[in-house]
Design a protein around this motif. Structure first.
Motif, PDB file in Angstrom:
ATOM      1  N   PRO A 243      78.299 -49.345  20.989  1.00  0.00           N
ATOM      2  CA  PRO A 243      78.279 -48.807  22.613  1.00  0.00           C
ATOM      3  C   PRO A 243      77.744 -49.738  24.231  1.00  0.00           C
ATOM      4  CG  PRO A 243      75.383 -49.305  21.449  1.00  0.00           C
ATOM      5  CD  PRO A 243      77.436 -49.872  20.467  1.00  0.00           C
ATOM      6  N   ILE A 244      78.467 -51.111  23.470  1.00  0.00           N
ATOM      7  CA  ILE A 244      78.743 -51.215  24.900  1.00  0.00           C
ATOM      8  C   ILE A 244      79.651 -51.999  25.388  1.00  0.00           C
ATOM      9  CG2 ILE A 244      77.661 -53.097  26.815  1.00  0.00           C
ATOM     10  CD1 ILE A 244      74.622 -53.249  24.978  1.00  0.00           C
ATOM     11  N   PHE A 245      80.188 -53.032  24.273  1.00  0.00           N
ATOM     12  CA  PHE A 245      81.406 -53.968  24.265  1.00  0.00           C
ATOM     13  C   PHE A 245      82.351 -52.833  23.575  1.00  0.00           C
ATOM     14  CE2 PHE A 245      78.345 -57.107  24.771  1.00  0.00           C
ATOM     15  CZ  PHE A 245      77.994 -57.628  26.079  1.00  0.00           C
ATOM     16  N   GLY A 246      81.804 -52.384  22.406  1.00  0.00           N
ATOM     17  CA  GLY A 246      83.110 -51.680  21.726  1.00  0.00           C
ATOM     18  C   GLY A 246      83.379 -49.949  23.064  1.00  0.00           C
ATOM     19  N   LYS A 247      83.023 -50.074  23.909  1.00  0.00           N
ATOM     20  CA  LYS A 247      83.083 -49.057  24.342  1.00  0.00           C
ATOM     21  C   LYS A 247      83.814 -49.130  25.549  1.00  0.00           C
ATOM     22  CE  LYS A 247      81.238 -45.048  27.233  1.00  0.00           C
ATOM     23  NZ  LYS A 247      79.940 -43.913  27.725  1.00  0.00           N
ATOM     24  N   LEU A 248      83.498 -50.086  26.129  1.00  0.00           N
ATOM     25  CA  LEU A 248      84.592 -51.357  26.899  1.00  0.00           C
ATOM     26  C   LEU A 248      86.065 -51.162  26.502  1.00  0.00           C
ATOM     27  CD1 LEU A 248      83.286 -54.040  29.190  1.00  0.00           C
ATOM     28  CD2 LEU A 248      85.558 -54.388  28.632  1.00  0.00           C
ATOM     29  N   ILE A 249      85.766 -52.372  25.390  1.00  0.00           N
ATOM     30  CA  ILE A 249      87.063 -52.620  24.555  1.00  0.00           C
ATOM     31  C   ILE A 249      87.982 -51.214  24.966  1.00  0.00           C
ATOM     32  CG2 ILE A 249      88.564 -52.969  22.850  1.00  0.00           C
ATOM     33  CD1 ILE A 249      86.334 -54.926  22.365  1.00  0.00           C
ATOM     34  N   LEU A 250      87.624 -50.124  24.321  1.00  0.00           N
ATOM     35  CA  LEU A 250      88.682 -48.775  23.534  1.00  0.00           C
ATOM     36  C   LEU A 250      88.747 -48.362  25.147  1.00  0.00           C
ATOM     37  CD1 LEU A 250      85.982 -47.839  20.573  1.00  0.00           C
ATOM     38  CD2 LEU A 250      88.873 -48.781  21.171  1.00  0.00           C
ATOM     39  N   THR A 251      87.312 -48.367  25.922  1.00  0.00           N
ATOM     40  CA  THR A 251      88.393 -47.641  27.359  1.00  0.00           C
ATOM     41  C   THR A 251      89.172 -48.112  28.370  1.00  0.00           C
ATOM     42  OG1 THR A 251      85.930 -46.884  27.731  1.00  0.00           O
ATOM     43  CG2 THR A 251      87.114 -46.781  29.225  1.00  0.00           C
ATOM     44  N   LYS A 252      89.644 -49.274  27.801  1.00  0.00           N
ATOM     45  CA  LYS A 252      90.186 -49.888  28.636  1.00  0.00           C
ATOM     46  C   LYS A 252      91.435 -50.118  28.013  1.00  0.00           C
ATOM     47  CE  LYS A 252      87.460 -52.934  31.664  1.00  0.00           C
ATOM     48  NZ  LYS A 252      87.388 -52.645  33.168  1.00  0.00           N
ATOM     49  N   ALA A 253      91.893 -49.470  27.005  1.00  0.00           N
ATOM     50  CA  ALA A 253      92.734 -49.959  26.170  1.00  0.00           C
ATOM     51  C   ALA A 253      93.246 -48.564  26.155  1.00  0.00           C
ATOM     52  CB  ALA A 253      92.527 -49.455  24.252  1.00  0.00           C
ATOM     53  N   GLU A 254      95.564 -48.965  26.289  1.00  0.00           N
ATOM     54  CA  GLU A 254      96.542 -47.783  26.753  1.00  0.00           C
ATOM     55  C   GLU A 254      96.509 -47.361  25.218  1.00  0.00           C
ATOM     56  OE1 GLU A 254      99.513 -46.187  28.907  1.00  0.00           O
ATOM     57  OE2 GLU A 254      97.639 -47.041  29.461  1.00  0.00           O
ATOM     58  N   LYS A 255      96.417 -47.872  24.147  1.00  0.00           N
ATOM     59  CA  LYS A 255      96.189 -46.956  22.990  1.00  0.00           C
ATOM     60  C   LYS A 255      96.146 -48.744  21.909  1.00  0.00           C
ATOM     61  CE  LYS A 255      99.362 -44.127  20.759  1.00  0.00           C
ATOM     62  NZ  LYS A 255      99.534 -43.146  21.201  1.00  0.00           N
ATOM     63  N   ILE A 256      94.837 -47.619  20.868  1.00  0.00           N
ATOM     64  CA  ILE A 256      94.464 -48.248  19.986  1.00  0.00           C
ATOM     65  C   ILE A 256      95.109 -47.641  18.507  1.00  0.00           C
ATOM     66  CG2 ILE A 256      91.623 -47.667  18.566  1.00  0.00           C
ATOM     67  CD1 ILE A 256      91.316 -46.598  21.155  1.00  0.00           C
ATOM     68  N   ILE A 257      95.417 -49.124  17.927  1.00  0.00           N
ATOM     69  CA  ILE A 257      95.722 -48.943  16.304  1.00  0.00           C
ATOM     70  C   ILE A 257      95.027 -49.034  15.317  1.00  0.00           C
ATOM     71  CG2 ILE A 257      97.958 -49.939  15.082  1.00  0.00           C
ATOM     72  CD1 ILE A 257      99.393 -50.312  17.664  1.00  0.00           C
ATOM     73  N   ILE A 258      94.824 -47.866  14.501  1.00  0.00           N
ATOM     74  CA  ILE A 258      93.763 -48.580  13.413  1.00  0.00           C
ATOM     75  C   ILE A 258      94.644 -48.915  11.714  1.00  0.00           C
ATOM     76  CG2 ILE A 258      91.939 -47.232  14.535  1.00  0.00           C
ATOM     77  CD1 ILE A 258      92.515 -45.395  12.784  1.00  0.00           C
ATOM     78  N   VAL A 259      94.363 -49.849  11.302  1.00  0.00           N
ATOM     79  CA  VAL A 259      95.434 -49.953  10.157  1.00  0.00           C
ATOM     80  C   VAL A 259      95.212 -48.542   8.742  1.00  0.00           C
ATOM     81  CG1 VAL A 259      95.882 -52.252  10.600  1.00  0.00           C
ATOM     82  CG2 VAL A 259      93.713 -51.357   9.584  1.00  0.00           C
ATOM     83  N   SER A 260      94.445 -47.961   9.171  1.00  0.00           N
ATOM     84  CA  SER A 260      93.938 -47.067   7.672  1.00  0.00           C
ATOM     85  C   SER A 260      93.151 -46.133   7.845  1.00  0.00           C
ATOM     86  CB  SER A 260      92.683 -48.121   6.543  1.00  0.00           C
ATOM     87  OG  SER A 260      93.015 -47.165   5.507  1.00  0.00           O
ATOM     88  N   PRO A 261      93.289 -45.027   7.736  1.00  0.00           N
ATOM     89  CA  PRO A 261      92.282 -44.197   8.324  1.00  0.00           C
ATOM     90  C   PRO A 261      90.086 -44.620   7.824  1.00  0.00           C
ATOM     91  CG  PRO A 261      93.956 -42.981   7.326  1.00  0.00           C
ATOM     92  CD  PRO A 261      93.462 -44.818   6.987  1.00  0.00           C
ATOM     93  N   VAL A 262      90.528 -45.328   6.899  1.00  0.00           N
ATOM     94  CA  VAL A 262      89.154 -45.125   6.914  1.00  0.00           C
ATOM     95  C   VAL A 262      88.243 -45.759   7.780  1.00  0.00           C
ATOM     96  CG1 VAL A 262      89.487 -47.949   5.727  1.00  0.00           C
ATOM     97  CG2 VAL A 262      87.905 -46.095   5.128  1.00  0.00           C
ATOM     98  N   GLU A 263      89.651 -46.391   8.942  1.00  0.00           N
ATOM     99  CA  GLU A 263      88.190 -47.104   9.768  1.00  0.00           C
ATOM    100  C   GLU A 263      88.052 -46.038  10.880  1.00  0.00           C
ATOM    101  OE1 GLU A 263      91.361 -49.518  12.023  1.00  0.00           O
ATOM    102  OE2 GLU A 263      91.003 -51.284  10.702  1.00  0.00           O
ATOM    103  N   LEU A 264      88.444 -44.429  10.825  1.00  0.00           N
ATOM    104  CA  LEU A 264      87.206 -44.018  11.643  1.00  0.00           C
ATOM    105  C   LEU A 264      85.991 -43.975  11.184  1.00  0.00           C
ATOM    106  CD1 LEU A 264      90.838 -41.715  11.907  1.00  0.00           C
ATOM    107  CD2 LEU A 264      89.419 -42.595  13.429  1.00  0.00           C
ATOM    108  N   GLU A 265      86.173 -43.685   9.453  1.00  0.00           N
ATOM    109  CA  GLU A 265      84.201 -43.333   9.062  1.00  0.00           C
ATOM    110  C   GLU A 265      83.707 -44.657   9.652  1.00  0.00           C
ATOM    111  OE1 GLU A 265      85.128 -43.353   4.126  1.00  0.00           O
ATOM    112  OE2 GLU A 265      86.890 -41.858   4.908  1.00  0.00           O
ATOM    113  N   GLU A 266      84.403 -46.506   8.857  1.00  0.00           N
ATOM    114  CA  GLU A 266      83.523 -47.603   9.491  1.00  0.00           C
ATOM    115  C   GLU A 266      83.494 -47.705  10.660  1.00  0.00           C
ATOM    116  OE1 GLU A 266      82.320 -51.192   8.463  1.00  0.00           O
ATOM    117  OE2 GLU A 266      82.660 -49.367   7.436  1.00  0.00           O
ATOM    118  N   LEU A 267      83.926 -47.245  12.167  1.00  0.00           N
ATOM    119  CA  LEU A 267      83.682 -47.583  13.157  1.00  0.00           C
ATOM    120  C   LEU A 267      83.942 -46.443  14.445  1.00  0.00           C
ATOM    121  CD1 LEU A 267      83.092 -49.588  15.716  1.00  0.00           C
ATOM    122  CD2 LEU A 267      85.503 -48.857  15.393  1.00  0.00           C
ATOM    123  N   PRO A 268      82.794 -44.751  13.855  1.00  0.00           N
ATOM    124  CA  PRO A 268      82.758 -43.664  14.548  1.00  0.00           C
ATOM    125  C   PRO A 268      82.953 -43.856  16.029  1.00  0.00           C
ATOM    126  CG  PRO A 268      81.185 -43.815  13.161  1.00  0.00           C
ATOM    127  CD  PRO A 268      81.831 -44.889  12.959  1.00  0.00           C
TER     128      PRO A 268
END
Length: 368
Positions: free
Chosen positions: A133-158
């Motif tokens: 909720p702190i650093f992860g949110k900062l990373i994802l907020t600043k990212a132009e695009k977020i690439i995940i390598v598998s749909p399972v990552e949506l479960e692993e990182l809600p």
């Protein structure tokens, strides 16, 4: 267009993330992109080193490492702030270089792309309850695009679900080898199983030893390739059980691995978790039929036509029973081998993956 690829470590250290970065970088250079690699190295004494690998400038920055998972490098942060690249593409959500790239974004003004590569972490999930909720949110907020390598990552990182408009699913690409499948599928007296990956307990290495104790040495042999903290325990178990049908090769060259994969019929991994296993898709590209646990991303890679999904927690007796049946039904192996290779060629070929990544780069720069 200049791209800085940021990853925790780099060649000759070759984990899944590092191998992916090396593969896509060489192909991106062929497409005309200017690539630099920024990585960390806890073993160098100077602030950084520079070398040319595959015609690409690789800068490794002195870092502090925790459990060979988390790498913090102040020299890397300074270099990222100074870069004038068009794009900074950071890999590995659970390693701090990605966070450093996010912190540098407001200074360098580069477009910031991330590929999460979640996988398995040695850090407890409790720690990520603080980090996300702190650093992860900062990373994802600043990212132009977020690439995940598998749909399972949506479960692993809600938290990813809050950034759906930025998400792209692009699996890790591999080179599809040119091999003679007729030669490969010639029936042999023994079935050769192979495991390729980290040698650690959570990968089910101990279970592989137990499995080989239950199989006829005249019908089956297992080859284990890789390195890791469970290495000495594995060697001890092989000696204690006098397993002549189990061979531990350790860390080997790419050419040696290619030869082993070509001569193997079955790839086996009894891991407790996988996000997107490169070892699995590489084995399939050689027509090696997978027997893997139904965890994480494995179920998104194979189905009953191309391999065998084993329920986790693992029942070694059931796997032994399946293998004994297969030793007398080689046609099943032949059909699944052909399907496994075809599946990987269609979905995970490196050229297809690099096309998708380069499109993301081009769109990001257009919107700069």
């Amino acid at each position: 267009m200049e791209i800085v690829q940021v990853c925790p470590r780099y060649y000759p250290y070759m984990g899944g993330v590092e191998k992916h970065v090396r593969e896509i970088s060489s192909k991106l250079v062929e497409k005309g992109f200017r690539i630099k690699i920024f990585a960390t190295d806890p073993y160098i004494k100077s602030k950084y080193t520079e070398e040319n690998i595959d015609g690409i400038l690789v800068k490794k920055f002195k870092s502090y490492a925790f459990q060979d998972t988390i790498y913090f490098s102040y020299p890397l942060l300074r270099a990222l702030k100074k870069t004038r690249a068009d794009i900074v593409h950071a890999h590995g959500y659970r390693a701090l270089p990605m966070l450093e790239a996010a912190l540098a974004k407001d200074t360098n003004k580069a477009k910031f792309i991330v590929t999460t590569h979640l996988g398995f972490s040695k850090m407890g999930k409790w720690l990520y309850k603080i980090y996300n909720p702190i650093f992860g949110k900062l990373i994802l907020t600043k990212a132009e695009k977020i690439i995940i390598v598998s749909p399972v990552e949506l479960e692993e990182l809600p938290i990813l679900k809050s950034f759906k408009e930025k998400l792209a699913i692009i699996p890790i690409g591999i080179k599809i080898p040119q091999i003679d499948m007729k030669q490969k599928l010639i029936k042999k007296n023994k079935l050769t199983l192979i495991y390729v990956g980290r040698i650690e307990k959570r990968k089910g290495i101990g279970l592989l030893v137990e499995l080989m104790k239950k199989l006829d040495p005249g019908k089956f042999q297992l080859i284990i390739v890789g390195s890791g903290p469970y290495r000495n325990k594995l060697i001890q178990k092989i000696r204690e059980n006098k397993l002549d049908n189990l061979s531990y090769k350790g860390k080997i060259s790419d050419k040696e691995l290619q030869k082993l994969l070509f001569n193997s019929e079955l790839f086996i991994s009894l891991s407790e978790y996988e996000s997107h296993s490169v070892a699995l898709t590489e084995a399939m590209s050689y027509g090696v039929v997978p027997i893997v646990t139904d965890v994480g991303g494995n179920k998104h890679i194979i189905d009953s036509s191309s391999g065998f999904l084993v329920r986790y927690p693992v029942n070694v007796d059931e796997i032994a029973k399946t293998l004994n049946l297969l030793s007398n039904q080689r046609e099943i192996i032949r059909l699944k081998a052909l399907k496994a290779r075809k599946t990987v060629a269609e979905k995970y070929g490196i050229h297809k993956i690099v096309e998708q990544i380069s499109t993301i780069y081009e769109n990001a720069v257009i919107n700069r």
